[in-house]
Design a protein around this motif. Sequence first.
Motif, PDB file in Angstrom:
ATOM      1  N   ASP A 392      10.379   0.798 -10.295  1.00 34.17           N
ATOM      2  CA  ASP A 392       9.010   1.313 -10.328  1.00 34.17           C
ATOM      3  C   ASP A 392       8.531   1.788  -8.963  1.00 34.17           C
ATOM      4  OD1 ASP A 392       8.804   0.772 -13.029  1.00 34.17           O
ATOM      5  OD2 ASP A 392       8.125  -1.296 -12.687  1.00 34.17           O
ATOM      6  N   CYS A 393       9.407   1.757  -7.989  1.00 34.00           N
ATOM      7  CA  CYS A 393       9.038   2.178  -6.635  1.00 34.00           C
ATOM      8  C   CYS A 393       9.237   3.691  -6.550  1.00 34.00           C
ATOM      9  CB  CYS A 393       9.902   1.441  -5.608  1.00 34.00           C
ATOM     10  SG  CYS A 393       9.239   1.478  -3.937  1.00 34.00           S
ATOM     11  N   LYS A 394       8.155   4.429  -6.732  1.00 34.61           N
ATOM     12  CA  LYS A 394       8.231   5.878  -6.906  1.00 34.61           C
ATOM     13  C   LYS A 394       7.967   6.679  -5.634  1.00 34.61           C
ATOM     14  CE  LYS A 394       9.042   5.203 -11.231  1.00 34.61           C
ATOM     15  NZ  LYS A 394      10.437   5.371 -11.737  1.00 34.61           N
ATOM     16  N   GLY A 395       7.874   5.995  -4.509  1.00 36.45           N
ATOM     17  CA  GLY A 395       7.635   6.727  -3.276  1.00 36.45           C
ATOM     18  C   GLY A 395       6.203   7.196  -3.127  1.00 36.45           C
ATOM     19  N   ASP A 396       5.277   6.254  -3.204  1.00 37.35           N
ATOM     20  CA  ASP A 396       3.865   6.591  -3.044  1.00 37.35           C
ATOM     21  C   ASP A 396       3.207   5.532  -2.164  1.00 37.35           C
ATOM     22  OD1 ASP A 396       3.624   4.366  -4.714  1.00 37.35           O
ATOM     23  OD2 ASP A 396       3.378   5.581  -6.511  1.00 37.35           O
ATOM     24  N   GLU A 397       1.866   5.549  -2.129  1.00 39.64           N
ATOM     25  CA  GLU A 397       1.151   4.615  -1.268  1.00 39.64           C
ATOM     26  C   GLU A 397       1.442   3.160  -1.633  1.00 39.64           C
ATOM     27  OE1 GLU A 397      -0.696   4.798   1.355  1.00 39.64           O
ATOM     28  OE2 GLU A 397      -0.898   6.962   1.586  1.00 39.64           O
ATOM     29  N   SER A 398       1.661   2.905  -2.921  1.00 45.15           N
ATOM     30  CA  SER A 398       1.842   1.518  -3.358  1.00 45.15           C
ATOM     31  C   SER A 398       3.247   1.015  -3.116  1.00 45.15           C
ATOM     32  CB  SER A 398       1.492   1.385  -4.849  1.00 45.15           C
ATOM     33  OG  SER A 398       2.372   2.185  -5.637  1.00 45.15           O
ATOM     34  N   CYS A 399       4.239   1.903  -3.161  1.00 43.69           N
ATOM     35  CA  CYS A 399       5.618   1.440  -2.992  1.00 43.69           C
ATOM     36  C   CYS A 399       6.528   2.587  -2.562  1.00 43.69           C
ATOM     37  CB  CYS A 399       6.146   0.820  -4.282  1.00 43.69           C
ATOM     38  SG  CYS A 399       7.796   0.085  -4.106  1.00 43.69           S
ATOM     39  N   GLY A 400       7.320   2.317  -1.544  1.00 41.50           N
ATOM     40  CA  GLY A 400       8.351   3.243  -1.106  1.00 41.50           C
ATOM     41  C   GLY A 400       9.440   2.440  -0.424  1.00 41.50           C
ATOM     42  N   LEU A 401      10.583   3.078  -0.205  1.00 38.77           N
ATOM     43  CA  LEU A 401      11.649   2.383   0.501  1.00 38.77           C
ATOM     44  C   LEU A 401      11.396   2.508   1.999  1.00 38.77           C
ATOM     45  CD1 LEU A 401      14.288   0.810   0.024  1.00 38.77           C
ATOM     46  CD2 LEU A 401      15.511   2.954   0.478  1.00 38.77           C
ATOM     47  N   ASN A 402      11.506   1.398   2.715  1.00 37.56           N
ATOM     48  CA  ASN A 402      11.224   1.358   4.144  1.00 37.56           C
ATOM     49  C   ASN A 402      12.490   0.931   4.887  1.00 37.56           C
ATOM     50  OD1 ASN A 402       8.308   1.831   3.710  1.00 37.56           O
ATOM     51  ND2 ASN A 402       8.443  -0.176   2.708  1.00 37.56           N
ATOM     52  N   LEU A 403      12.885   1.700   5.910  1.00 42.58           N
ATOM     53  CA  LEU A 403      14.186   1.559   6.534  1.00 42.58           C
ATOM     54  C   LEU A 403      14.066   0.939   7.927  1.00 42.58           C
ATOM     55  CD1 LEU A 403      15.513   5.180   5.828  1.00 42.58           C
ATOM     56  CD2 LEU A 403      15.360   3.279   4.215  1.00 42.58           C
ATOM     57  N   HIS A 404      14.974   0.030   8.239  1.00 42.64           N
ATOM     58  CA  HIS A 404      15.101  -0.464   9.609  1.00 42.64           C
ATOM     59  C   HIS A 404      15.741   0.634  10.442  1.00 42.64           C
ATOM     60  CE1 HIS A 404      13.852  -4.639   8.903  1.00 42.64           C
ATOM     61  NE2 HIS A 404      14.396  -4.468   7.701  1.00 42.64           N
TER      62      HIS A 404
END
Length: 1513
Positions: A392-404
């Motif tokens: 459900d992480c669609k790349g928006d304000e609520s959820c996105g993938l965050n990279l080190h």
Amino acid sequence: MLGNKFSFHYGLLIGLLWIGTTCLAFQPVISKNTFDKEYQSLVYFEDSSSVMIHEYPENYVHISKDDGATWKRINSVGNNAARVIKHPFNNLYAYIIGKDTTHWFTKDAGETWAEFKTEVKVRASEKRVIEFHSSNPNYMLLICGCKENEKNCAQKYYYTNDGFESNPSELTSAISCLFSHNNLDMIATKNETIICVSSPDNNIATSDRQVIISDDWFKSGDIVLGTDGVILDNILGIAVAGSFLIAAKIEDPKTGDIGLYVSKDAITWNLAEFPDGDDKLVENAFTLLESSFNSVHVDILPNSTKDLNMGLLYLSNSDGTRFTKSINYTNRASSGYVDIEKVVNIDGIIFVNTVSNAKDLITGRAVEKEIRTKISIDDGRTWRYISVEGTDCKGDESCGLNLHSVNEKKQSGRVFSTNAPGIILAVASPGNKLEKYDNSDLYISEDAGLTWRLSRKGPHVYEVGDQGNLIIAMPNNLPTSNMFYSLDRGRSWEIVDLKYKTSPVDLTTTPDSTSLKFLLLDRSPEEKVGTISINFEGVYNKVCNADIDFEKWYARYDGNGSPGCLMGHKQYFWRKKLDAKCVVGNLYNEPIAIEENCSCTDQDYECDFNFTFDPISKKCLMTGNVKGNINECSSSSPTFSFPSGYRLIPGNTCTKENSPSKEEPLKISCSEKDYGEKNKLVPEVATSIERYPNELNGRIIDYFYLEKSDTSSTEETIIMRTLDNEVFISHNQGKDWKRVIEDYEILSIVVNPYFPDQVYFVTTGNEVIFSADRVRSYVKFIVPVPINSMGINALSFHMTKPNWLIWTGEIGCNNPFSPECKSIAFYSTNQGKTWAELQSDILQCTWIGGLKFKTDDSLIYCQKKNDQGIYDLISSTNYFKKSEKLLEDVLGFANSHEFVFAARKDPDDRKSLKAFVSVDGKKFVQADFPVDVSVDHQQAYTLLDSSTHSIFLHITSNNRPGTEFGTILKSNSNGTSYVTSVDNVNRNEQGYVDFEKIQGLEGIAIINTVENPESSRKGSKKVLKTKITYNDGGEWSYLVPPQFDSEGKKYECSGDLKGCSLNIHGYTERADYRDTFSSQSAIGMMIGVGNVGESLTSIHDGNTFLTRDGGITWKEIRKGYYMWEYGDQGSILVIVNGKDNTNTLYYSLDEGDSWAEYKFSEELIKVEDLATVPSDSSRKFIIFGRPPLNKGEKSVIIQIDFSKLTERQCYLNPNDEDNDDFELWSPRHPFQEGNCLFGHEITYHRKIPGRDCYIGNLDLTPHATVSNCACTRQDYECDFNYFRADDGSCQLVNGLSPPDNSLICSEMPGTIEYWVPTGYRRVPLSTCEGGNELDKIESHPCPGKEKEYEDRNGGLHGFMFLVVVLLPIMMFALVIYLVWQHFNSQRYTIRLGDEELEEESLIIKYGVNVVAGVVAAVSIIPTLTKSVIQLIKSRIYGSYNNRFTTRGSFSRNSYGYSDLDVEDRLHSEQGVGLLDDEEEDNFDIDEEDDSGNDAIDNVIVGNEDRNSQSDSE
């Protein structure tokens, strides 16, 4: 039974098959090696199997020729290796820098090594020991130390042009050097071009550094010139980014502001422009990032977030000269590295980490960063969050993938991207913030980062081989013996048992990611370091078929899912199909991007030269001189070609066949040959003056400009408060506004007057919101008690300690009439983090400093109530652990410039006031007033000014309400002895006085005097008239009126100035006390509202007047009452109606000779103020107003921007004054010949009226002092106990004695002589020499100094005594009888030179003349002799006389004042306040307004060792 048996056998078969399959799974060949010591670096030769390790601290170098399976020490080097460096542009070249002067190189990937030597040691510890040439691998620069005993040497550069086949030759001494061909994109310069930062004396100081360029190995060199011929000096460093050469130049050493000068050919250098209002580049606060061919990328660390390490990313246009902001709040480290990475081999894809809770961090509501990752597919123009497949992480304000990212690198090379097309790996976490590294997992993307999927749980190090066909990963959060590999891009994994439990230190392979061999650098549980070689050759037996096993993969897709275009083309690669069971096997041949051109669109064009992009019209507008091809016009051709204003971005490959070209020239009618001149402004834009209106709910009650400071060179920040206690901020001088501190109701805003970056917002509770960076961020602190309700200023500041505060609140005041209610003061030395009590029952407590003599930093004064209910002045230097009583029964005190001034009741009668002054903060001396001046305790002192080394003090002589006036006294240089300057000067009921010093010019002031003092004392309305002084209060005269008004009509009044003069409304009638007549930067100019006549009339009946020569001549510029402001250091004057509703302002570009009209609003508004930055140097103004009442309680703020009136900055050349844009102007005294003022002639630069240019930040401080002048009457004022008589002479007051000047002998030990009082003393500002020295008639030696006195004055003996003394006496005796009566009547009067003597008899007249002539001729002999001797000495030894006495700087601070009044206690609404330096407000508008060392080490450029960012000199 059969079924069960079948099931058993079937299950057994499946199990055996599974075991067999597992046993048959591919296992790579593992080779383990251990080293005795740590390794310092690892170097992989690209396109080969050779790799080197530099062991530390033993300094051995080991080489492997089989990808790390076996190792061999390079014996010829021994343990002498200090650095191992690989050539970045040649795969076979590498270098070992020795600890001494012997070094080694290889040109065959380490197969063989050869020596070379240097004259001195190489600086192996430098970040960049060798500078490489991108196209000729044999060209190199080597940084070395200096030879022994070599003076003025910072460091030496040596060069080789044969790859060290011969020993390197000395190049030059320099701070840093590099080839212009520093990377593969930099191709526009000559092959041999070298650029260095050097200084004439090899001084490493930044101020001496210049950019020098050479094309012949510095056999010759040229100083590089920037924009408009400016020498590139004050250089921090140079770098190459993409196809751009960049020099970082410190523009302002005080603030650390930096300019980036950009070149693409090393010949033309242009200053890069950043958006107005944005944060400036400052030293050690910006990072040059890996840039593209056609754009420079730079990350700026703004002052507002420097402690939080959050930056702003900017991108340039194709020539690197104009930058636009790309994204806010990038995540940085204190080292300057930024969490940003470009995807290798694919154009335009960038990852960046931003701080999502930046505003909470700035306001102090959060303490830890929350990191979010964004991706751009168009080279930073737009950004979006990253989605995760199957979630459900669609790349928006609520959820996105965050990279080190970069600042958490766990292995060498790039963090995410590889040379495998589209294959990207990262340790990451999904959500609305990045989780800790150990709580993150391994994710993979196959489409260059647009979408990702979870591949393995937990953090891993990883590498890619065989062009992405093989991926290996190893957990790195715990020691393990397991490694994993995947042949399907991370969908499934196989395990590899390394047989050694270890922790990975680094995991790498060949730089092009084409090999099947990998190298793990590891550390065993026993802390031994080593390498593990993992060889996957044989993982597949089949080599892929290019025709059937590959597919076309596009590198970028647009929002519609179609292949996307960037720079005019699409990119695609041939990539192995996922299900193909084969190895690519194309060792050392990395995939090549293939381009498909796209049709041109607007995105492929940029503005051409002499055009600029207008964000309002979205078009390229003409800004420079552009000419069409007029020669095309003929009888057969009615049109000519004219540039369109657009050009294809250099490097763009789009095709124009299917789209109209924006480069196509316009066809202009031949009848419009002046089309270029007429169309510098595009027709859609009505005027080059721009306006930016804003409308707010509520009424504005105050605003503050923040002045320049040591850390900020701009004044564009404005803070505003409304009647609803809401606060708004603008960082671009009123163009845009944002509400801040929304969670609090703000009672008042206090700006630290000594550190204007610091702003305090006092809330209704016990919280104070504090900002140290001009309200870009803020924190809160708790005050120990609530704000007081007694009218005492709540905050007091220290002059030199920004963190030292005094807070005055109250206790026991729930009932304000309770005897328990009292004021109480606390202090803090850590910006409000902790507080300690100072004193209670006080009227004020404040730090004391800035006096003539240095005081203790901790000196505090408090005005404290004693047991008798009266207030004492007490002091302490240890926060009142011990205190000293300075004065009793004190009514108030003020710290003003060099003095502390205090008033107390006379202890004898308690009916009058006495003034006391201190210049050291310890001892107070009673001020001596003229005998006819006494101050009743119901009257008041108003301290006007003390900026000219003497105090101007107004003493009220009539305090009848509504008719107040008084006398202005002026002190000597220590503030203790006062003389009357002028009587009957107007003041108002609040204690403010019609007195104003003219800014920028010494000693000129304007006052309004009451012409009917006697009737005013009885209640008659005051009749006011304006006077001006040109000698710091020594003389006052009426203003000379102009002959004609603004309509060319002659004024009705005539006669002498008593009956007809110009009268100006003064300080007491201003709604805003900051609206001064003059400006510090508009030298000599004043604007005021008044009238020509016998006296001053109502302000609403007045007209607006201007002077350009310091008040000597005036002219009426407009009928009516107008507000005014100065801009661009006086080259722009703006006025707007201050009485009636209006929508029009008027402006002048020629110092008021002509005026133009500008309509700033469609509807009429009531203008409440017209403002600009405090320095009056901006071309932007703000109108504060109120719209029609039918709109409700609203406020209008309109920024008027004149910046586009002209693009050319004025040219100033002090060495060639006839060929620049400025003229020299000197102030003068109107009653004195020449241009002398205060004993000297000084010249100022002023822009020549009508020149089409702007002044900007040019320094127009006084050009030069031509000379000191001979003394005249205007250099003197009456001495103490003397008064100015009607004839202009200074007469002794009846019954008083002259001052005892001999006291100077005891007060100043070492003094040789003193002068007998004459009634005159020199004005403190004057530097006159010789001439009519009215204060030096007769001198006497100090006791014990007779011999020195005689030597100094050339004692007379023998014949000279007879000639000089006796002969004049005898001759004088001959006519003594004739002149006795005349002499007797005149001997006590020294006249100032204007008075006519009564007619004398011829005998007296000529007798006196004869005697005087003989006496003068004879007496001049010793003086003449002495002068000749002095002249000879000066020729031999030089002159040691200063042309000036000490009189501070030519600039003055704000000319405010404060008063001391028994009824109202102390008033302080401007400038040198008696309470402090803050203002109370009506629409009380207060115009108040990173750096590290000096290295471009903070300027970071990409492309070393596969890192996207690496240090550059």
